[in-house]
Design an enzyme around this catalytic site. Structure first.
Site, short mmCIF file in Angstrom:
data_model
loop_
_atom_site.label_atom_id
_atom_site.label_comp_id
_atom_site.label_asym_id
_atom_site.label_seq_id
_atom_site.Cartn_x
_atom_site.Cartn_y
_atom_site.Cartn_z
NE ARG A 43 40.04 36.17 44.16
CZ ARG A 43 40.56 36.18 42.94
NH1 ARG A 43 41.51 35.33 42.63
NH2 ARG A 43 40.17 37.05 42.03
CG ASN B 255 40.59 35.90 51.47
OD1 ASN B 255 39.53 36.18 52.02
ND2 ASN B 255 40.81 36.14 50.19
CB SER C 9 43.84 39.04 40.65
OG SER C 9 43.77 38.13 39.56
#
Length: 294
Positions: free
Chosen positions: A220, A224, A216
């Site tokens: 992440r 993005n 994660s």
């Protein structure tokens, strides 16, 4: 005016911009012998530049009224140091953790900021150089945002995991950390059978926790930045569609291209800063967990 016959289609344009400059073609989903040369080049270059500017600020630091650059660096250091003190309470550990957090923030911010450059600027320059060297410029691939490369963000998150493991062993000792693996979070039992069952469950939970945090952490940032890169490509295609038609009815495309470009640029500047800050904070939190559990 009709579109030029040799112009690439929107899908070809996007695929070309999403293709890395690699040492060899990738034939498998996971192939550690393949290197994304562009990601390595820009990561190392920006890392060196970040260290240079921080070193320059430290060399020029004065006790009097600071200049703008020194003031900006001092504010950044105070923010990072404040976050480190709030999460890692061990003063001795913060001597390494705080500079590490500062390095992570500056480095990732610079990597993310490459997305603010004109989309076709560096790839076009590279295509000229590649063509001048006698190669086909259409096969000149260059991606300039390293954090839009999953291998880079996962490499960073795995590095953070390694640091966390080192701190766990350093603080608790190899025996204490091994005992924690088999006894936390569900405890243990004096019954040998239940103790073995709980140990297996605890180890499985710990492995899942380490894996989930690492994945994660890297996904992440990658998600993005990859999405931001795609949005810039779609905005660029609006301008390209107008340039290929040059009809009065297509002026709306030009207007959307300009307005969307400026709006997304301002919004994306906030995103890249927040992403660097979030990655830094998670790094501090994961390292701080080794101290809190002690």
């Amino acid at each position: 005016m009709s579109a030029e016959a040799g112009a690439p289609s929107p899908s070809d344009y996007i695929v070309h911009h999403l293709t890395h400059w690699q040492n060899k073609p990738q034939t498998e989903i996971v192939d550690f012998s393949v290197f994304n040369i562009d990601s390595l080049f820009f990561s190392i270059l920006l890392g060196v530049l970040g260290c240079f500017f921080l070193w320059k600020a430290a060399r020029r630091a004065t006790s009097g009224v600071p200049g703008r650059f020194q003031a900006a660096v001092e504010i950044l250091i105070e923010i990072v140091d404040g976050q480190a003190k709030a999460i890692v309470h061990n003063a001795k550990s913060r001597k390494l953790v705080a500079p590490l957090a500062l390095t992570v923030f500056v480095w990732i911010f610079l990597l993310n900021a490459m997305d603010l450059l004109p989309l076709d600027l560096l790839p076009t320059v590279w295509a000229w150089i590649y063509g001048a060297a006698g190669h086909d410029p259409h096969h000149a691939y260059l991606r300039v945002v390293p954090t839009a490369d999953l291998s880079v963000t996962m490499g960073l998150s795995v590095s953070v995991l390694f640091i966390c493991l080192v701190y766990n062993i350093k603080i608790k000792g190899i025996g204490g950390w091994a005992h924690e693996l088999v006894s936390a979070p569900f405890g243990t039992s004096k019954n040998p059978i239940f103790a073995v069952i709980l140990a297996v469950i605890n180890i499985a939970e710990q492995l899942i926790s380490f894996t989930a945090k690492t994945v994660s952490h890297g996904m992440r940032l990658f998600g993005n930045m990859y999405a931001g890169e795609l949005v810039y490509m779609l905005i660029a295609l609006l301008g390209g569609a107008w340039a290929l038609s040059l009809e009065p009815s297509s002026l709306m495309l030009l207007l959307l291209h300009v307005v969307a470009g400026w709006a997304w640029g301002v919004f994306h500047l906030i995103i890249i800063t927040l992403q660097a800050f979030v990655f830094m904070m998670l790094t501090l939190v994961y390292i701080g967990q080794a101290h809190d559990a002690h």
